[in-house]
Motif scaffolding. Structure first.
Motif, PDB file in Angstrom:
ATOM      1  N   LEU A 204       0.823  -1.205   0.000  1.00  0.00           N
ATOM      2  CA  LEU A 204       0.000   0.000   0.000  1.00  0.00           C
ATOM      3  C   LEU A 204       0.863   1.264   0.000  1.00  0.00           C
ATOM      4  O   LEU A 204       0.614   2.195  -0.769  1.00  0.00           O
ATOM      5  CB  LEU A 204      -0.938  -0.002   1.209  1.00  0.00           C
ATOM      6  N   LEU A 205       1.898   1.310   0.854  1.00  0.00           N
ATOM      7  CA  LEU A 205       2.746   2.499   0.907  1.00  0.00           C
ATOM      8  C   LEU A 205       3.505   2.704  -0.402  1.00  0.00           C
ATOM      9  O   LEU A 205       3.634   3.837  -0.873  1.00  0.00           O
ATOM     10  CB  LEU A 205       3.721   2.424   2.084  1.00  0.00           C
ATOM     11  N   LYS A 206       3.982   1.624  -0.992  1.00  0.00           N
ATOM     12  CA  LYS A 206       4.690   1.740  -2.278  1.00  0.00           C
ATOM     13  C   LYS A 206       3.750   2.300  -3.342  1.00  0.00           C
ATOM     14  O   LYS A 206       4.130   3.173  -4.121  1.00  0.00           O
ATOM     15  CB  LYS A 206       5.226   0.363  -2.689  1.00  0.00           C
ATOM     16  N   ARG A 207       2.517   1.787  -3.363  1.00  0.00           N
ATOM     17  CA  ARG A 207       1.515   2.262  -4.327  1.00  0.00           C
ATOM     18  C   ARG A 207       1.224   3.750  -4.141  1.00  0.00           C
ATOM     19  O   ARG A 207       0.933   4.458  -5.099  1.00  0.00           O
ATOM     20  CB  ARG A 207       0.241   1.430  -4.164  1.00  0.00           C
ATOM     21  N   GLU A 208       1.337   4.228  -2.908  1.00  0.00           N
ATOM     22  CA  GLU A 208       1.079   5.639  -2.604  1.00  0.00           C
ATOM     23  C   GLU A 208       2.333   6.515  -2.746  1.00  0.00           C
ATOM     24  O   GLU A 208       2.310   7.693  -2.397  1.00  0.00           O
ATOM     25  CB  GLU A 208       0.500   5.774  -1.192  1.00  0.00           C
ATOM     26  N   GLY A 209       3.435   5.934  -3.211  1.00  0.00           N
ATOM     27  CA  GLY A 209       4.635   6.710  -3.502  1.00  0.00           C
ATOM     28  C   GLY A 209       5.643   6.842  -2.375  1.00  0.00           C
ATOM     29  O   GLY A 209       6.583   7.633  -2.474  1.00  0.00           O
TER      30      GLY A 209
ATOM     31  N   ARG B 137      -3.831   0.192   6.054  1.00  0.00           N
ATOM     32  CA  ARG B 137      -4.462   1.519   5.909  1.00  0.00           C
ATOM     33  C   ARG B 137      -4.117   2.420   7.106  1.00  0.00           C
ATOM     34  O   ARG B 137      -3.852   3.612   6.929  1.00  0.00           O
ATOM     35  CB  ARG B 137      -5.976   1.373   5.750  1.00  0.00           C
TER      36      ARG B 137
ATOM     37  N   LEU C 256      -0.582   3.591   6.630  1.00  0.00           N
ATOM     38  CA  LEU C 256      -0.543   4.674   5.648  1.00  0.00           C
ATOM     39  C   LEU C 256      -0.947   5.993   6.303  1.00  0.00           C
ATOM     40  O   LEU C 256      -0.259   7.012   6.127  1.00  0.00           O
ATOM     41  CB  LEU C 256      -1.460   4.367   4.461  1.00  0.00           C
ATOM     42  N   ASP C 257      -2.027   5.992   7.073  1.00  0.00           N
ATOM     43  CA  ASP C 257      -2.460   7.210   7.771  1.00  0.00           C
ATOM     44  C   ASP C 257      -1.363   7.736   8.685  1.00  0.00           C
ATOM     45  O   ASP C 257      -1.078   8.939   8.704  1.00  0.00           O
ATOM     46  CB  ASP C 257      -3.719   6.945   8.610  1.00  0.00           C
TER      47      ASP C 257
ATOM     48  N   GLN D 212       1.497   9.216   6.692  1.00  0.00           N
ATOM     49  CA  GLN D 212       1.118  10.522   6.135  1.00  0.00           C
ATOM     50  C   GLN D 212       1.205  11.610   7.208  1.00  0.00           C
ATOM     51  O   GLN D 212       1.636  12.732   6.919  1.00  0.00           O
ATOM     52  CB  GLN D 212      -0.292  10.444   5.535  1.00  0.00           C
TER      53      GLN D 212
END
Length: 193
Positions: A22-27, A152, A155-156, A159
């Motif tokens: 997920l983190l890789k997909r979000e850059g 998820r 990821l939050d 961020q």
């Protein structure tokens, strides 16, 4: 700020790889590791796990388990997990062998015993760079559904860390706000490379 992250779990490559994916997909700049002696995947029974050495390609694991019992490993989610993992990186890596170059700013673990192992490993290293590394434990149950929720939440959290000018000054506030909003207890420590 831009951080370099490491996701670390025990040995089955589910929680850390879901977060890595997920983190890789979000850059995000992210890697993932296990801390066990081997990669252990569920087998036909609890007493019969599938055991692989770190470095064994995910594609090889996928092909072997598909040949052994395609229906079982599809049904229990192992084949889809291995397919996802192979799309993220070639093979699982062991924290103790691969994460020693001091390039991570934040390490996130998904169970307390792994958090303790990472902290112990970092404390036993020679602290040449004196570069701080933030180690956070976000407890996540080891199943596919919880791994997705944990990713998820990770990821939050990442961020929020990226949005601060100085995590050293704001870490207590960031983590307490996260805990309150998500009803998840976090444990953290600061170590050094």
């Amino acid at each position: 700020m831009k951080f370099r992250y490491a996701m670390v779990c025990s040995s089955n490559q589910n929680r850390s790889m879901e977060a890595h994916y997920l983190l890789k997909r979000e850059g995000f700049d992210v890697c993932s590791y296990g801390t066990g002696a081997h990669v252990k995947l569920p087998g036909p029974s609890l007493r019969e796990p599938n055991v692989y050495d770190f470095g064994t390609p995910y594609k090889q694991m996928f092909d072997e388990l598909r040949r052994k019992d395609s229906e079982l490993y599809k049904r229990n989610g192992i084949l889809p997990m291995l397919k996802r993992n192979a799309g993220v990186k070639v093979a699982p890596q062991r924290w103790q062998l691969n994460a020693s170059d001091g390039t991570f700013d934040v390490v996130i673990t998904f169970e307390e015993k792994v958090f303790d192992m990472v902290i112990e490993d970092l404390h036993n290293r020679e602290h040449v760079l004196m570069k701080p590394v933030l180690v956070i434990n976000l407890e996540v149950k080891d199943n596919h559904e919880e791994a997705a929720v944990g990713a998820r939440l990770t990821l939050d959290l990442c961020q929020e860390l990226e949005a601060t000018d100085s995590w050293e000054d704001n870490i207590d506030n960031i983590l307490s706000t996260f805990e309150r909003q998500n009803r998840r207890k976090l444990v953290y420590s600061i170590s050094f490379y």
